[in-house]
Design an enzyme around this catalytic site. Sequence first.
Site, PDB file in Angstrom:
ATOM      1  N   SER A 116      33.396 -23.971 -10.865  1.00  0.00           N
ATOM      2  CA  SER A 116      33.158 -22.556 -10.654  1.00  0.00           C
ATOM      3  C   SER A 116      34.204 -22.171  -9.616  1.00  0.00           C
ATOM      4  CB  SER A 116      31.748 -22.301 -10.148  1.00  0.00           C
ATOM      5  OG  SER A 116      31.600 -20.917  -9.947  1.00  0.00           O
ATOM      6  N   GLU A 356      27.991 -15.250   3.023  1.00  0.00           N
ATOM      7  CA  GLU A 356      26.965 -16.192   2.582  1.00  0.00           C
ATOM      8  C   GLU A 356      27.512 -17.234   1.605  1.00  0.00           C
ATOM      9  OE1 GLU A 356      26.678 -12.878   2.614  1.00  0.00           O
ATOM     10  OE2 GLU A 356      25.261 -12.604   4.258  1.00  0.00           O
TER      11      GLU A 356
HETATM   12  C1  LIG Z   1      34.207 -18.285 -11.140  1.00  0.00           C
HETATM   13  C2  LIG Z   1      34.893 -18.623 -12.438  1.00  0.00           C
HETATM   14  N1  LIG Z   1      35.297 -17.615 -13.237  1.00  0.00           N
HETATM   15  C3  LIG Z   1      35.914 -17.897 -14.401  1.00  0.00           C
HETATM   16  C4  LIG Z   1      36.121 -19.197 -14.779  1.00  0.00           C
HETATM   17  C5  LIG Z   1      36.795 -19.500 -16.115  1.00  0.00           C
HETATM   18  N2  LIG Z   1      38.172 -20.028 -15.873  1.00  0.00           N
HETATM   19  C6  LIG Z   1      38.426 -21.337 -15.936  1.00  0.00           C
HETATM   20  S1  LIG Z   1      39.998 -21.702 -15.559  1.00  0.00           S
HETATM   21  C7  LIG Z   1      40.386 -20.068 -15.335  1.00  0.00           C
HETATM   22  C8  LIG Z   1      41.780 -19.667 -14.922  1.00  0.00           C
HETATM   23  C9  LIG Z   1      42.147 -20.314 -13.647  1.00  0.00           C
HETATM   24  O1  LIG Z   1      43.415 -19.915 -13.218  1.00  0.00           O
HETATM   25  P1  LIG Z   1      44.089 -20.640 -11.983  1.00  0.00           P
HETATM   26  O2  LIG Z   1      43.153 -20.654 -10.829  1.00  0.00           O
HETATM   27  O3  LIG Z   1      45.395 -19.999 -11.750  1.00  0.00           O
HETATM   28  O4  LIG Z   1      44.235 -22.135 -12.470  1.00  0.00           O
HETATM   29  P2  LIG Z   1      45.354 -22.756 -13.420  1.00  0.00           P
HETATM   30  O5  LIG Z   1      46.265 -21.657 -13.877  1.00  0.00           O
HETATM   31  O6  LIG Z   1      46.046 -23.737 -12.590  1.00  0.00           O
HETATM   32  O7  LIG Z   1      44.622 -23.356 -14.568  1.00  0.00           O
HETATM   33  C10 LIG Z   1      39.282 -19.280 -15.564  1.00  0.00           C
HETATM   34  C11 LIG Z   1      39.272 -17.798 -15.484  1.00  0.00           C
HETATM   35  C12 LIG Z   1      35.665 -20.206 -13.926  1.00  0.00           C
HETATM   36  N3  LIG Z   1      35.773 -21.495 -14.215  1.00  0.00           N
HETATM   37  N4  LIG Z   1      35.092 -19.893 -12.737  1.00  0.00           N
END
Ligand SMILES: Cc1ncc(C[n+]2csc(CCOP(=O)(O)OP(=O)(O)O)c2C)c(N)n1
Length: 609
Positions: A116, A356
Amino acid sequence: MAKIDDLRKIATRLRIHSMRQTTVAGSGHPTTCLSAADLAACLFFSEMRWNTKDPDDPGSDEFVLSKGHAAPLLWAAYAEAGVISLESLLDLRKITSDLEGHPTPRMPWVKAATGSLGQGLSVGVGMALAQRLDRSPARTFVLMGDGECAEGQVWEAAAAAACWTLRNLVAVVDVNGLGQSDRTMHQHDLPALARKFRAFGWEALIVDGHKIDKILAALKLVGKKGQPTVILARTLKGKGVSFIEDKNGWHGKPLKADELARALEETGCLPDVDSKRFVHKPKPFIKKKVAAALDFPRTSYTEKTATRLAYGNALLSLGKVNAKVVAIDGDVKNSTYADKFFEALPGRSFQSYIAEQNMIGVGMGLAAKGYLPFMATFAAFLTRAHDQIRMAAYSFSNIKICGSHVGVSIGEDGPSQMGLEDLAMFRPIPGCVVLYPSDAVSSEACVAAAAAHEGMCYIRASRPATPVLYPGNETFPIGGSKVLRKGEGDAVTVIAAGITVHEALKAFEALKKEGLGLRVIDAYSVAPLDKAAILREVAGTGGRAVVVEDHYAAGGLGEAVAQALAGQAALRHLCIRELPRSGKPDELMERFGISASHIARAARELCGR
Ligand SMILES: Cc1ncc(C[n+]2csc(CCOP(=O)(O)OP(=O)(O)O)c2C)c(N)n1
């Protein structure tokens, strides 16, 4: 230069493992792993000092993979270091394997579940605080994605880390400019991210995240200025494989077998390097043994006292005999009475301010390092941290949370301050203990029970002062209940908890005059519920029962009791069924249907009177 070449080879191995694992699993996030592979190689095989034989070595640097979907990269690093076998990597995501799709502490090197997004930095703050409390020379590294930096909790954590001058905390942001469905907010504008971190009081360094020498040079600078450090690394998602590199639309997609073959043509086969040789052991460090008693001398109560005040008294008494106890509070310590602990034991007290989500994450980090965190705020505001509480469960965190000011009985401050959903938030979590004391004696006992229990506990505390119901030496085991009134010929059992126990006792007195006997149960352990006692007592009153709670209808004590009775009783559920408002506590309990008069009416109706 030999070292740089070796790290480059290790990074290639990490890339190949990540792609293979996800292809075999048929799911996962290879491109996410590829962007961070050079960073991971530099951290695990050059910068970090860690013991591959003991995940709990207090001298080891800690690592948190905040971008948890890069789990295959983490597993690959542990396999290269010899912590797990290379063969086990191919069990990724199988039900028989602890190498889950996102990291959880089923794998002992993982200290907190992630996935998350936006939560890892808070956990890192807690771990870095623990290392400081331990006087350990170790540091904490948190690997993050740039996309997750849009989460507010990241900035709560960033502010806290700077406020607590955590020079032993290092965030590494893999700025690949891509998220899941789109480019990220700042894309490759690294100076924009640097300005944000600097504004929050961090040392921010910008590097090319695919140049090993540059990454190593930046890592040499961390902590030098007495601040937390962030390394903002410019990377490309899918780095090393041309047909997925920096391409939107590849997030969370494993390569098909033929695509993997093409990718491996580009990376070459596994380069020959013994990665284990590059793991640096920590310097020997022995943690000081401290007093860690779980029981404490109880306060003697005679006057009416709020359960939240007794919580504060108990926390202080516990803290005096147990040096592992730490208190964290969300700027309401004079209301939760955690201020007693803060005044007496400032070294183990952490003002989390009005943040929080970060508070829970910090507690998870401290707990992961062996501390016993007690966190408190108004129950209403814990709802902001529901996701963090959920993740604490997957982390098997030994954290204790107190939510004060529950229900309409808080009175005049009105509905925004009333915790009316908190039981529904904690009860569904498997294994989470939920305690709801009705008087000061049981409140102190609940703190003792929570401290002694290994796992997450929630203590629900009320605002108003309530009469003392129990002798000082009464015990309140988890899963128990108290039968407070019982007589031959009782017609109805009332199951109450917290403030409504007192209403039930008033109803008992009123109905006694009418010749109607009430049996009264204090169900202080809402989860696990004392089902046996409830079934027994309700059967003893002809299967007639009233459950009464200062909580909304869904998810609270009423539903717990209904499940226990499984349709075996004529049950009336008194609870808050509409949106409440300001007023005096007694007026509100009357208006919204949970006062003694409503209990008495329900009991009469059940008896056909
Ligand atoms: C709170 C939350 N919102 C949405 C997601 C779904 N999600 C998984 S990976 C991702 C994108 C992540 O992007 P980034 O942080 O830039 O990581 P990377 O590009 O390195 O994969 C999303 C939106 C999640 N896991 N957690």
